[in-house]
Design a protein around this motif. Structure first.
Motif, short mmCIF file in Angstrom:
data_model
loop_
_atom_site.label_atom_id
_atom_site.label_comp_id
_atom_site.label_asym_id
_atom_site.label_seq_id
_atom_site.Cartn_x
_atom_site.Cartn_y
_atom_site.Cartn_z
N SER A 1 -1.15 -6.73 -0.96
CA SER A 1 -0.45 -7.46 0.09
C SER A 1 -1.24 -8.73 0.40
N GLY B 1 0.80 -1.23 0.00
CA GLY B 1 0.00 0.00 0.00
C GLY B 1 0.83 1.27 0.00
N ASN C 1 -4.35 -4.18 5.75
CA ASN C 1 -3.42 -4.42 4.65
C ASN C 1 -4.02 -3.97 3.33
N ASN C 2 -3.14 -3.62 2.44
CA ASN C 2 -3.53 -3.27 1.08
C ASN C 2 -4.03 -4.53 0.32
N LYS D 1 3.32 -7.52 11.16
CA LYS D 1 2.00 -6.98 11.47
C LYS D 1 1.06 -8.10 11.91
N ASN E 1 -7.53 -2.56 2.75
CA ASN E 1 -7.51 -1.18 2.28
C ASN E 1 -7.58 -1.17 0.75
C1 LIG Z 1 -2.85 9.98 2.87
C2 LIG Z 1 -2.61 8.51 2.77
C3 LIG Z 1 -3.30 7.76 1.85
C4 LIG Z 1 -3.11 6.38 1.77
N1 LIG Z 1 -3.81 5.68 0.84
C5 LIG Z 1 -3.68 4.33 0.78
C6 LIG Z 1 -4.44 3.57 -0.14
O1 LIG Z 1 -5.21 4.12 -0.91
N2 LIG Z 1 -4.29 2.22 -0.15
C7 LIG Z 1 -3.42 1.59 0.70
O2 LIG Z 1 -3.35 0.37 0.68
N3 LIG Z 1 -2.69 2.28 1.58
C8 LIG Z 1 -2.80 3.63 1.64
N4 LIG Z 1 -2.06 4.34 2.56
C9 LIG Z 1 -1.16 3.57 3.45
C10 LIG Z 1 -1.92 3.04 4.64
O3 LIG Z 1 -1.94 4.01 5.66
C11 LIG Z 1 -1.31 1.77 5.22
O4 LIG Z 1 0.06 1.95 5.32
C12 LIG Z 1 -1.56 0.53 4.40
O5 LIG Z 1 -2.92 0.36 4.17
C13 LIG Z 1 -1.03 -0.68 5.14
O6 LIG Z 1 -1.18 -1.83 4.35
P1 LIG Z 1 0.09 -2.59 3.77
O7 LIG Z 1 1.02 -2.81 4.92
O8 LIG Z 1 -0.46 -3.86 3.23
O9 LIG Z 1 0.67 -1.69 2.74
C14 LIG Z 1 -2.20 5.73 2.63
C15 LIG Z 1 -1.48 6.49 3.55
C16 LIG Z 1 -1.67 7.87 3.62
C17 LIG Z 1 -0.89 8.63 4.62
#
Ligand SMILES: Cc1cc2nc3c(=O)[nH]c(=O)nc-3n(C[C@H](O)[C@H](O)[C@H](O)COP(=O)(O)O)c2cc1C
Ligand code: SF4
Ligand code: FES
Lengths: 162, 517
Positions: B310, B153, B306-307, B162, B179
């Protein structure tokens, strides 16, 4: 969701609103689904619906108002009969969406965020439709269109804005 | 004679007329008395060829694209004969664009019927989930950790760590939150996966549930993606019917079920704590950490967030083993990354490759340079909060650390290409404006600083006191970078400062100065 069929909206009625609230209120985190329900039924979140939701979810009116105003999707007034959302994010900028933005403003005689005086079209920006490999892109009512230039945009508008 | 075609139902294909093409092909086939079967798939991510129609033959699928409704008659005629047609591209797998890729996460996208649970299983689906049930929670977490998988993400946090935190937490209820907000311009891989291979995401979430003891999952999808919402809903219904979701996942002792929730048009809701607020029905404002969502997340319960990518990568990690996945990549960036090529680009689409390929290879070789045919001048990597890189940095390998070392980020893997007509002051201004539109409002540097930033760049554009105003913008960026609670305010300096640093000529030559000379 963003796009609703033209002409599919009902006039405000409290019974319908109560049914939407009843259908959503036992979900975990019910407020957004209920507000989306109002959007789908009425095309906006009518003012009298706010105290009804507040009461049903045991929230203050201010809290519900705060949520309605935070999100770009929730309208507090009905939009025009058609909604044209042109993507103006980076990928579409790289592919010339700003030219299309000027073209639309001129063609419709309104700016972004405005509705034509006859109530036919509302023009709005949107920031990414996930069609960036086919930029520039737009959402016209519930139809996604991409790989746009002035000519194709005019043709799509002629088909959709009847 | 009968024909079997595949036509994508992916939003990108629909946006360039896939439904109209499908209808025209039916009419043309009927007119010739041909029996026609059409399977609607996701997209393979070769977007310059969409709508890409494929005919299923004994020698595999043969592609034709981009097809318009006007081509339907001629195409049906060709398919009834020897298949020769001016739009014929051959087997998609043989195209250089796909040949150079390693599709692990997106292996089935564009190939399977996203509505068919049977088709999913026929293409290797459920192998990961079966393995997960067999080895149990601790071994699942261990495999994910060993695979080296980091969050796709944006932040790149190790997924296994995590999961372990949530697995170790004691609570009456835990959640898996996916996410799927994907708000970055230039990104669409989450959308493609949900529309093209939704069962894969469901499988990944079920595995996450088993690993951590969570029994409920939410997929938070942005409202701009109605087609992804529909695809996920349909797949969840089929998965429930097939016993993949419910009280006994694939007949095991594990319960897991899930729901789709739709966002409401706020970019900041992609930030994980803001997303949780939104799911709870509140304003999407960012929460301070700690507590981490892994300890106190959705409804104050331990939550894995999680995205999409992921989670959708986990099934193959389990099916093929941690070592198989870890062997791809470079340095601390292991495995493959679905990279999205967008903007003014000739071969726009999805390129899943092992980490380590250079930015130049991606843009010039795989992407084919600009669509306009003009020189590539700047590329923005990692969405609206990512830096603009000039050609001089095209040797940067695509990996988390290499981009960070050059003051950039890979984010969600979106690459937006601009040709030499781009005006970098305007791009810098847009970054500030976007931040001011989307700010959650919690901290001053982001809420007010971004507005001030846009105003100051307006002065630079107007040629007022350029040097001094550039200094003001740089100072503002420092304040935003160090004084913001989340990366929206904290990373907006990346596009702004990189534009100033790498493209100073766009900021210096102003009408004012020219007039003064
Ligand atoms: C302003 C902002 C927007 C974000 N948009 C997304 C998003 O659209 N999709 C996403 O997966 N993570 C996004 N993130 C990151 C998430 O905060 C988070 O790190 C993520 O969902 C964690 O999942 P992962 O560890 O699988 O990447 C964004 C972070 C910020 C600060
Ligand atoms: S940086 Fe901006 S978006 Fe992030 S918490 Fe602060 S005000 Fe909200
Ligand atoms: S930036 Fe316009 S569709 Fe993504």
């Amino acid at each position: 969701m963003q796009a609703y069929e033209d002409g599919a909206y009902e006039d405000w009625n409290a019974e319908r609103a109560a049914a939407i609230i009843a259908a959503g209120k036992d979900r975990e985190g019910p407020l957004l689904p209920i507000l989306h329900g109002f959007m789908a039924a009425f095309g906006y979140v009518p003012e009298p619906a706010v105290p009804m939701v507040a009461e049903a979810l045991n929230l203050s009116r201010a809290e519900v108002h705060g949520v309605v105003t935070f999100y770009h999707d929730f309208r507090r007034e009905p939009a025009g009969r058609h909604v044209v959302k042109l993507c103006r994010a980076e990928s579409c900028q790289a592919a010339g969406c700003e030219r299309l933005a000027d073209h639309l403003e001129e063609k419709l005689g309104i700016g972004f965020g405005e509705t034509t005086p006859d109530g036919r079209v509302t023009l709005e920006p949107i920031y990414c439709l996930g069609l960036c490999a086919l930029s520039p892109a737009a959402l016209i009512d519930d139809r996604v269109v991409a790989r746009l230039d002035e000519k194709r945009l005019d043709a799509v508008l002629a088909e959709t804005l009847r | 004679m009968s024909l079997h075609l595949t036509i994508p139902r992916d939003a990108g294909a629909l946006a360039v007329g896939a439904d109209e093409v499908a209808a025209a092909l039916q009419v043309a086939a009927m007119a010739r008395g041909l029996e026609l079967t059409v399977t609607r798939t996701g997209s393979r991510g070769l977007y310059w060829l969409e709508p890409l129609v494929e005919v299923v033959t004994e020698a595999g699928r043969i592609g034709y694209g981009p097809v318009t409704p006007d081509d339907a008659e001629g195409l049906i005629e060709a398919l009834a004969g020897d298949g020769a047609h001016r739009l014929r591209v051959g087997r998609p797998e043989d195209l250089p664009f796909l040949k150079r890729q390693t599709r692990l996460t997106m292996a089935r996208t564009g190939i399977v019927d996203p509505r068919s649970f049977e088709d999913y299983q026929a293409h290797g689906g459920l192998e990961g989930l079966r393995k997960a049930i067999e080895i149990g929670p601790a071994a699942i977490v261990e495999a994910v950790t060993q695979s080296g998988l980091r969050g796709r993400g944006g932040a790149g946090f190790p997924t296994g760590i995590k999961w372990k935190t949530v697995a170790d937490a004691k609570a009456d209820r835990k959640y898996i939150v996916c996410n799927a907000d994907e708000g970055d311009s230039g990104t669409f891989a989450d959308r493609m996966l949900m529309e093209g291979d939704p069962f894969c995401l469901i499988e990944g979430m079920a595995i996450a549930g088993i690993a951590t003891g969570a029994t409920k999952g939410f997929v938070y999808i942005r409202s701009e993606y109605p087609h992804a919402v529909a695809a996920m809903e349909a797949a969840m219904t089929a998965a429930r019917r097939g016993g993949m979701l419910g009280r006994a996942v694939l007949g095991s002792a594990h319960a897991f079920d899930m729901e789709v929730r739709v966002g409401a048009g706020a970019y900041v809701c992609g930030e994980e704590t803001s997303l949780l607020q939104s799911l709870e029905g509140k304003r999407g404002t960012v929460r301070a950490k700690p507590p981490l969502p892994a300890h106190k997340g959705l409804f104050a319960r331990p939550t894995v967030i999680n995205n999409v990518l992921s989670l959708a990568t986990v099934p193959i990690v389990l099916a093929r083993g941690a070592a198989f996945y870890r062997d791809f990549g470079m340095g601390r960036s292991r495995g493959t990354m679905p990279i999205q090529l967008a903007g003014n680009i000739r071969y726009g689409g999805l390129a899943e490759v092992a980490f380590g390929v250079t930015l130049g290879e991606l843009v010039d070789d795989i992407g084919g340079g600009t669509l306009s045919g003009r020189p590539v001048r700047a590329v923005q990597v990692g969405g609206p909060l990512g830096a603009y890189f000039p050609r001089a940095l095209f040797d940067t390998p695509f990996d988390y650390e290499s981009f960070a070392a050059r003051d950039g980020l890979i984010g969600h893997g979106g690459i937006v290409v601009f040709d030499d007509t781009v005006d970098m002051k305007r791009q810098a201004r847009f970054a500030m404006e976007f931040c001011s539109i989307e700010s959650c409002g919690k901290c001053t540097p982001c809420r007010i600083g971004a507005i001030r930033g846009a105003e100051t760049i307006d002065k630079i554009i107007a040629g007022q006191d350029v040097a001094r105003n550039i200094a003001v913008v740089e100072d503002l960026c420092q304040t935003m970078k160090f004084g913001s609670l989340c990366a929206l305010g904290g990373f907006t300096p990346y596009p702004v400062l990189s534009a100033i640093r790498h493209f100073p000529e766009d900021f210096d030559v102003t009408p004012h100065r020219v007039a003064a000379e």
